[in-house]
Design a protein around this motif. Structure first.
Motif, PDB file in Angstrom:
ATOM      1  N   SER A 427       0.826  -1.219   0.000  1.00 28.13           N
ATOM      2  CA  SER A 427       0.000   0.000   0.000  1.00 28.13           C
ATOM      3  C   SER A 427       0.853   1.259   0.000  1.00 28.13           C
ATOM      4  CB  SER A 427      -0.934   0.005   1.217  1.00 28.13           C
ATOM      5  OG  SER A 427      -1.969  -0.957   1.054  1.00 28.13           O
ATOM      6  N   LEU A 428       2.117   1.144   0.408  1.00 26.80           N
ATOM      7  CA  LEU A 428       3.016   2.303   0.364  1.00 26.80           C
ATOM      8  C   LEU A 428       3.196   2.823  -1.055  1.00 26.80           C
ATOM      9  CD1 LEU A 428       5.932   1.302   2.782  1.00 26.80           C
ATOM     10  CD2 LEU A 428       4.286   3.127   3.154  1.00 26.80           C
ATOM     11  N   ARG A 430       0.974   2.809  -3.416  1.00 29.61           N
ATOM     12  CA  ARG A 430      -0.279   3.156  -4.103  1.00 29.61           C
ATOM     13  C   ARG A 430      -0.591   4.645  -3.959  1.00 29.61           C
ATOM     14  NH1 ARG A 430      -2.550  -2.507  -2.063  1.00 29.61           N
ATOM     15  NH2 ARG A 430      -2.241  -3.706  -3.967  1.00 29.61           N
ATOM     16  N   SER A 435      -1.303   5.404   0.762  1.00 32.38           N
ATOM     17  CA  SER A 435       0.104   5.267   1.156  1.00 32.38           C
ATOM     18  C   SER A 435       0.387   5.969   2.483  1.00 32.38           C
ATOM     19  CB  SER A 435       1.016   5.806   0.059  1.00 32.38           C
ATOM     20  OG  SER A 435       0.859   7.203  -0.097  1.00 32.38           O
TER      21      SER A 435
END
Length: 1007
Positions: A427-428, A430, A435
């Motif tokens: 998710s970082l 995205r 993020s």
């Protein structure tokens, strides 16, 4: 005053009654000293009653009349003192939390006892005393002080008690409040803020409450029960399992659908469920804000009955409010249970709506978050992180952030779910909102020591965090810095980091980022455990320039971080040389010479870097490029002078730096300049330093300075005490290199008679013998120690002093030297041969003549035979004969080993057998020992010294006809070669030998 006091001591004499009272007071004072709470108050009380003992002693020594009033006063004193003694005993033994909570009650009782004792002092009849005025004044002053005495808890205790009362009144205080309260109590009573310790002392408190409530009045017992309920909300007092059990017991008693509110929950004015219900004088209850508006509009009758009100006072309806709160919480418990299947639905909108509802519940109360954990929502939430819908992922991360913030246990629960960290890291990369939540969650998780390593090991995590450092939003950038700060130095898999291209963004930010980012990057470089390959890569990719900029920064923290990074990277010689070439030495010295730095450790770290740089100058590259650390005499002086002005850590590193520089290509100049600076005097003093590492470093540098020093320098500063110190180090040091260096100093000392005598007087021979015969000869520095020990021995074996020679021989050194001819290094063999040569030079004079036997006795006893060379009676101990020592064969073997020094020394030793009148006998021994052929082969040596010594030896050997006949052919060609290629003197000598062999005429032009 104590009630119901009757005279029960009428049969006890008055002096005995005085004595009993004084003893009771002393017992009370002793008990007061052992209290664990309210120490100042008990000490204050002890001071009062200690003054009473002084008064009682004066009374007992005066002519006081025995009266009922006096006895009554003493009885009351005895009783009250015993009561306080029991109180003090309880304050020293009871549970610490109980004592803190009861401190006001305890101090109130102590105050009452003080006043009762004060009243008792007033019963003492003073009119009949001798000197009543003096005692009366004492008693009156003491009574005045005791009547005014007040005992009150300290500020901390009062704050804690107020928090407890507030927590009891507010029925809905959460776990956070209880946790903070328990921590405050722990600090106040001296209990470690650790779960096990807190749980233990709280359990003891509960047990004590259960035991003591039987003796308490109803109100006090109820208060204690309320305190227990309040503190049980804290994490440390109740285990996760106990809380879960309690939760499920309540949850299982509820229906699946939300509970309908009771009619009494509604406000008659607003028809909404009340939040703050209050009762008015008519007995009806309304929402506070609604009825206040009713009164504000001028209404003075009841809104429900229209009956005029006696007054407009509002009384909180706590019972109803608590019922409403309980109803709400039960419904929220039902809601939390009902949301679980909805989150597993295939309908994205239903999932998103349920997540929003769950998020609101988690934000609302800490208790709700605890229920979410009990219901095992975490694995379900982690599974939602792989959803395609970005809003679902973002909302899920937001809820996990809230849960992670609560406790380290929750952080670990999240990290333990399979693929949880990997999903968060993904998710970082995205969109921005997602993020940011992922970053915030990772930051929360990284605050748990049990989770940090796991986060750092997730592939790509560090790289993605680094890329977010330049985020436009300040909070995201700050979170990235803190997360990287938490993770970077714990990340052990550096190779994986390099594969993730971690170093390039790090170096980019180090070069061009804002100061706070550069600071963090430098800190990361200072804490990473890097391989040699990565250290080289970091410098190659441009880290040195930015680090040198930080080194010159005005900010002290910047300097400190840069120094630590350089310390981590400079222990590689290539990096050290690059630092010297790019000008790192100047800024480092500037920091080192600043005595006013507020960070003493910074100077110590700089000294380590300088030591690393000095060691890099020993490399071949430094020699080839002529790189040196110190450029001028002033640099040498300033750096060396710090040794006398700094602590042991800096001293040690500067000494090691000079040791390294003394071994570099500029070593001879450095050593000469240090000797000019009287460095020897400083080092002699440091050889007695208390710090073993400083002493060892000083000894090693001292040894370096003795390698090529002049005798005068050392004769000025080396005395008997210095020699004793060095020999003591050799005997006792556990540092093998220090021992070898100390022996090196001994071996390099001037060959001065006085110094030699000091060495003998200090037992040097025994220590040298132990060095040659004890220990593991394959140890790293043992060979160096043996080489120095054998060289040191040479000073005691000079043929000019046979007394010294005799001491060495009697100590058993000669067999050891012979053994070293076989097993020693080339240098050891060389010096062993030198000592044997010096011994052999004395053998002829010490050989005992053979006694001539009587013609009549010779038939009866064996004839005593003499030495083959010396023709007398020889032994190793008496005449130092190398034949008797079996040294000839190993000496001959050395002639063929190729080391010029050892070869020359062995040749010199063997030639002592053919000196002077011993030529014929010695040649026979050499011939028999097969020594002549190896000697002749030395004519082909590349060493002119060996050639010249060999020519002189052969000139003597070939005087014997039998030697010429036997070895002429072998010697002829090498001799001819010398006559053709040798120097002038060598040609002439070779031609002379050839003439002896009848190859050249005696009138040849070679002569």
């Amino acid at each position: 005053m104590a009630k119901g006091i009757t005279i029960t001591t009428s049969l006890v004499s008055l002096p005995e009654l005085f004595s009993q009272t004084i003893v009771s007071i002393f017992d009370c004072i002793h008990a007061a000293k052992a209290v664990a709470t309210q120490v100042e108050s008990f000490e204050k009380f002890s001071n009062y009653i200690e003054k009473i003992t002084s008064i009682l002693k004066e009374l007992s020594n005066s002519n006081v009349n025995d009266s009922e009033s006096l006895r009554n006063a003493l009885d009351i004193l005895n009783l009250e003192v015993k009561v306080v003694k029991q109180l003090a005993f309880e304050c020293g033994t009871r549970n610490k939390i109980y004592l803190l909570i009861s401190c006001r009650k305890i101090l109130k009782q102590l105050e009452n006892n003080t006043k009762e004792i004060c009243q008792a002092l007033g019963l003492i009849p003073l009119a009949s005393l001798d000197g009543p005025l003096r005692i009366s004044n004492k008693i009156n002053r003491l009574r005045k002080d005791m009547l005014a005495a007040e005992y009150s808890p300290g500020m901390v205790e009062n704050e804690i008690l107020d928090k407890i009362e507030s927590g009891i009144k507010e029925t809905n205080v959460d776990r956070c409040y209880a946790n903070g309260l328990l921590v405050s109590i722990a600090e106040a009573v001296g209990v470690p803020n650790e779960p096990l310790a807190l749980r233990k002392v709280f359990d003891e408190f509960k047990n004590e409450i259960e035991d003591s409530t039987r003796g308490l009045d109803t109100a006090e017992a109820r208060r204690m029960e309320q305190i227990v309920v309040l503190l049980e909300k804290a994490d440390a007092t109740t285990s996760f399992e106990e809380k879960a059990k309690r939760y499920f017991h309540e949850r299982n008693s509820l229906p699946r659908q939300p509970l309908e509110p009771l009619q009494s929950f509604y406000c008659p004015i607003t028809m909404d469920i009340m939040v703050d219900p209050v009762e008015i004088s008519s007995g009806r209850t309304f929402e506070r804000s609604a009825v206040e508006r009713w009164f504000a509009d001028g209404n003075k009758q009841c809104p429900s009955t229209s009956i005029p009100l006696e007054n407009l006072v509002l009384q909180p309806n706590k019972t109803l409010r608590q019922s409403i709160e309980e109803w709400k919480e039960r419904n929220k418990m039902i809601t939390i249970v009902s949301l679980k299947p909805k989150l597993q639905s295939n309908e994205e909108q239903e999932v998103l709506q349920s997540l929003c509802e769950l998020h609101d519940l988690c934000v609302e109360r800490e208790l709700h978050r605890e229920w979410v954990i009990f219901e095992e929502y975490i694995p379900i939430l982690i599974e939602l992180l792989i959803a395609k819908n970005k809003e679902i992922r973002t909302q899920t991360l937001a809820i996990l952030c809230i849960l992670a913030e609560d406790s380290h246990d929750n952080k670990e629960r999240i990290a333990k779910v399979d693929q949880a960290l990997e999903s968060i890291v993904r998710s970082l990369a995205r969109q921005i909102k997602e993020s940011k939540f992922a970053l915030q969650l990772l930051l929360q998780l990284s605050r748990s020591s049990a989770v940090r390593d796991v986060i750092g090991a997730v592939q790509g995590c560090i790289f993605l965090v680094v890329t977010m450092l330049n985020n436009d939003e300040a909070q995201a950038s700050e979170n990235s810095r803190e997360l990287l700060d938490n993770l970077s130095f714990l990340h052990q898999n550096v190779i994986e980091m390099a594969k993730a291209n971690f170093f390039k963004p790090l170096l980019h930010l180090l070069c061009s980022g804002p100061d706070n980012v550069r600071l963090l990057m430098a800190k990361t470089l200072s804490e990473l455990e890097l391989t040699e390959h990565h250290k080289l890569s970091v410098f190659k990719d441009g880290a040195l320039g930015p680090l040198l900029q930080l080194l010159s920064h005005d900010n002290l923290e910047m300097k400190a971080v840069a120094v630590r990074a350089l310390q981590n990277l400079s222990n590689l010689p290539q990096n050290g040389l690059q630092m010297i070439k790019e000008g790192a030495v100047g800024p480092l010295f500037e920091i080192l010479y600043r005595h006013s730095l507020s960070l003493p450790s910074l100077r110590e770290q700089v000294a380590v870097v300088i030591m690393h740089l000095a060691k890099s100058t020993i490399s071949q590259e430094a020699d080839r490029e002529q790189i040196s650390l110190l450029k001028s005499d002033e640099d040498i002086f300033k750096l060396f002078s710090l040794i006398s002005l700094t602590g042991p850590d800096i001293q040690r590193n500067i000494l090691q730096a000079f040791c390294a520089m003394c071994q570099s290509s500029s070593g001879p100049d450095i050593r000469a300049k240090l000797r000019q600076l009287s460095a020897v005097q400083v080092l002699v003093q440091l050889c007695e330093a208390d710090n073993p590492t400083v002493r060892a470093s000083a000894v090693k540098l001292f040894c370096c300075l003795t390698v090529d020093g002049d005798d005068i320098t050392f004769q000025e500063h080396v005395n008997q005490r210095c020699i004793d110190t060095l020999l003591r180090i050799i005997k006792s040091s556990t540092d093998e290199e220090e021992t070898a260096s100390a022996m090196g100093i001994i071996s390099n000392l001037p060959k001065d008679i006085q110094i030699t005598q000091w060495l003998l007087d200090s037992g040097a021979l025994d220590i040298i013998f132990a060095s040659l015969t004890d220990g593991n000869r394959n140890a790293p520095h043992k060979k160096q120690e043996i080489e120095s020990a054998v060289r040191a021995l040479c000073r005691f074996t000079v043929s000019e002093n046979r007394e010294w020679q005799k001491k060495v021989a009697e100590a058993g050194f000669i067999p050891v030297l012979v053994q070293l001819l076989v097993s020693g290094t080339s240098l050891t063999k060389q010096n062993a041969a030198i000592s044997l040569k010096q011994f052999s030079e004395s053998s002829s004079a010490l050989s005992r003549p053979v006694k001539k036997s009587s013609p009549f006795i010779c038939c009866l006893a064996a004839t005593e035979t003499g030495c083959a060379v010396h023709q007398g009676i020889c032994t190793v101990e008496s005449s130092f004969c190398i034949l008797e020592a079996n040294a000839v064969e190993p000496l001959v073997r050395i002639l063929g080993e190729g080391d010029f020094g050892a070869c020359e020394a062995s040749l010199d030793t063997l030639l002592t057998l053919i000196s002077d009148e011993r030529l014929q006998n010695g040649c026979k021994v050499l011939d028999k020992s097969n020594a002549i052929s190896p000697i002749i082969r030395l004519l082909s040596s590349t060493s002119t010294i060996l050639q010249e010594k060999t020519l002189k030896a052969l000139e003597r050997i070939f005087r014997l006809v039998e030697m010429k006949h036997k070895y002429a052919t072998l010697a002829q060609m090498p001799l001819v070669d010398i006559t053709q290629r040798g120097s002038g003197g060598m040609k002439s000598l070779a031609a002379k030998v050839l003439a002896q062999l009848n190859v050249l005429g005696e009138q040849s032009s070679y002569f």
